[in-house]
Structure formats: C-alpha cells, structure tokens
Design a protein around this motif. Sequence first.
Motif, mmCIF file in Angstrom:
data_model
loop_
_atom_site.group_PDB
_atom_site.id
_atom_site.type_symbol
_atom_site.label_atom_id
_atom_site.label_comp_id
_atom_site.label_asym_id
_atom_site.label_seq_id
_atom_site.Cartn_x
_atom_site.Cartn_y
_atom_site.Cartn_z
ATOM 1 N N PRO A 1 -1.468 3.422 5.236
ATOM 2 C CA PRO A 1 -2.928 3.330 5.111
ATOM 3 C C PRO A 1 -3.606 3.792 6.396
ATOM 4 C CG PRO A 1 -1.954 1.146 5.386
ATOM 5 C CD PRO A 1 -0.826 2.101 5.166
ATOM 6 N N ARG B 1 -9.356 2.536 9.890
ATOM 7 C CA ARG B 1 -9.259 3.116 8.546
ATOM 8 C C ARG B 1 -8.163 2.433 7.733
ATOM 9 N NH1 ARG B 1 -11.244 8.520 7.555
ATOM 10 N NH2 ARG B 1 -9.538 8.646 6.039
ATOM 11 N N TYR C 1 0.733 4.237 -2.755
ATOM 12 C CA TYR C 1 0.149 5.544 -2.424
ATOM 13 C C TYR C 1 1.109 6.494 -1.716
ATOM 14 C CZ TYR C 1 -4.213 3.217 -3.624
ATOM 15 O OH TYR C 1 -5.195 2.535 -4.291
ATOM 16 N N ASP D 1 -9.712 -1.552 0.248
ATOM 17 C CA ASP D 1 -10.070 -0.780 -0.948
ATOM 18 C C ASP D 1 -8.995 -0.875 -2.024
ATOM 19 O OD1 ASP D 1 -12.440 -0.012 0.219
ATOM 20 O OD2 ASP D 1 -11.697 1.944 0.890
ATOM 21 N N TYR E 1 0.838 -1.202 0.000
ATOM 22 C CA TYR E 1 0.000 0.000 0.000
ATOM 23 C C TYR E 1 0.875 1.255 0.000
ATOM 24 C CZ TYR E 1 -3.665 3.300 1.280
ATOM 25 O OH TYR E 1 -4.537 4.353 1.286
ATOM 26 N N ASP F 1 -8.668 0.915 4.166
ATOM 27 C CA ASP F 1 -7.906 1.428 3.013
ATOM 28 C C ASP F 1 -7.203 0.297 2.268
ATOM 29 O OD1 ASP F 1 -8.706 3.978 3.589
ATOM 30 O OD2 ASP F 1 -6.772 4.640 4.405
#
Length: 205
Positions: A89, A115, A85, A122, A81, A119
């Motif tokens: 996350p 969260r 990004y 997702d 992740y 995340d």
Amino acid sequence: MTRLRCDGYVLPSRRSRRGRAVSELLVGVLIVSIVLLGLLYLWTEDDKPTEFGIDVSPYRVANAVYAHNLLERYRLAVMNYIDMYGQLPGDVGAQANGTGRGDWRLERQYGEGERALADMADASVVPRGTLRVRGRELELAWVSLVADERELTGANYFVLRGFNRDEARAMDWKFDDGRNNDGDILYAVRGEDAVDLYMRLELDN
C-alpha cells in the motif's frame, strides 16, 4: 416494628438485625477492596519482573505487550492489502521508476508512508483517521542502515516517535533480542523517558 421485652431489655426484631448485618458486610467489603487496590498499586509501581532481567514495572510490560499486539494487527492489515492488490500500500514506485511495478519501499520523499495508511483505510483493512499506538501516531517508512555513505541494509518499519522508553525496552526483551540497535525492534533515545521505536514490517513478497 415489633420488639420483644425480656427482663427490662428490648430485643431488636429480626428485620433490624438483618439490616445491621448487611451494613457490616458492606463495610467489610469496602475495607477489603481498598486494601486490595492499595496492594495492586504497590505491585504495579514497585515490583520488577525477573523473567526479563530488566527493571521495568509489570504495568509497563503489559503496555508493551498491548502495543506489540496492535502493531502485529497492523502488519496483518498490510499483508491483507498485499493479498488483495498484489502490491505494497502506498508504493508509488511503479509510477516513479516507470517499470509498472512498485519497489516495495515506503520512501519518505514520495510521501508513501502517508499514502500507505490512506490506501489501507480505503481498502477497509484499517479504520479511517490517524492510527495511534499508546497515544503515538503510527508511521510507515523505509529505514536504511548506512555506513561510509553506503546502504548496508534496509527494510520497511512501523515508527512510533516519543514512545515510552521502559515500554520499548520491555517490548524488545519480550519479542526480540533485547538490544536496541539490532533485530526487528529498534529504538533510538529521544529524551529522558522517550524513544523513537522502530518495528520491522516483515513482508512475504
């Protein structure tokens, strides 16, 4: 069925002798299987591994290895992740501190642990729904070591509450330093057979 008569005795045919041999073989296999299962049960319940120097059954050690490997997979999911990004996350520090960057802490007061899992789901790096390890719900949280009301150190940890005590001990001995209050794997006694397990989430940020 053909039978042969010899001096008043009836000899069984080859087909009936073959049927008897197969049934005797099956009975023998069944007996050997029962004996092996009994030995396996006694070995997993009573024997203690000597390489760790602790009195934990091989069954618990195997579960500890499984749990550690699963946590490592989740750690790699976090790293994937971050690669995609550029931030941790669930880290809402960017919005909270107004700097435009996260603080790389999954803080409970912001609900960042929950969260983070959402995340990652997702981003398709973990499956959707509650993540469990050995039946315990996985949490992510920033944990601080505090002395005299001053934070000495802290890190993000995977948290498993109510984890089996013997499996936590085995995991600590096999993958860390064998001490429950130091290193990357920590655990706090919660009950007679349960602990809260903490495994440090190593980040290469």
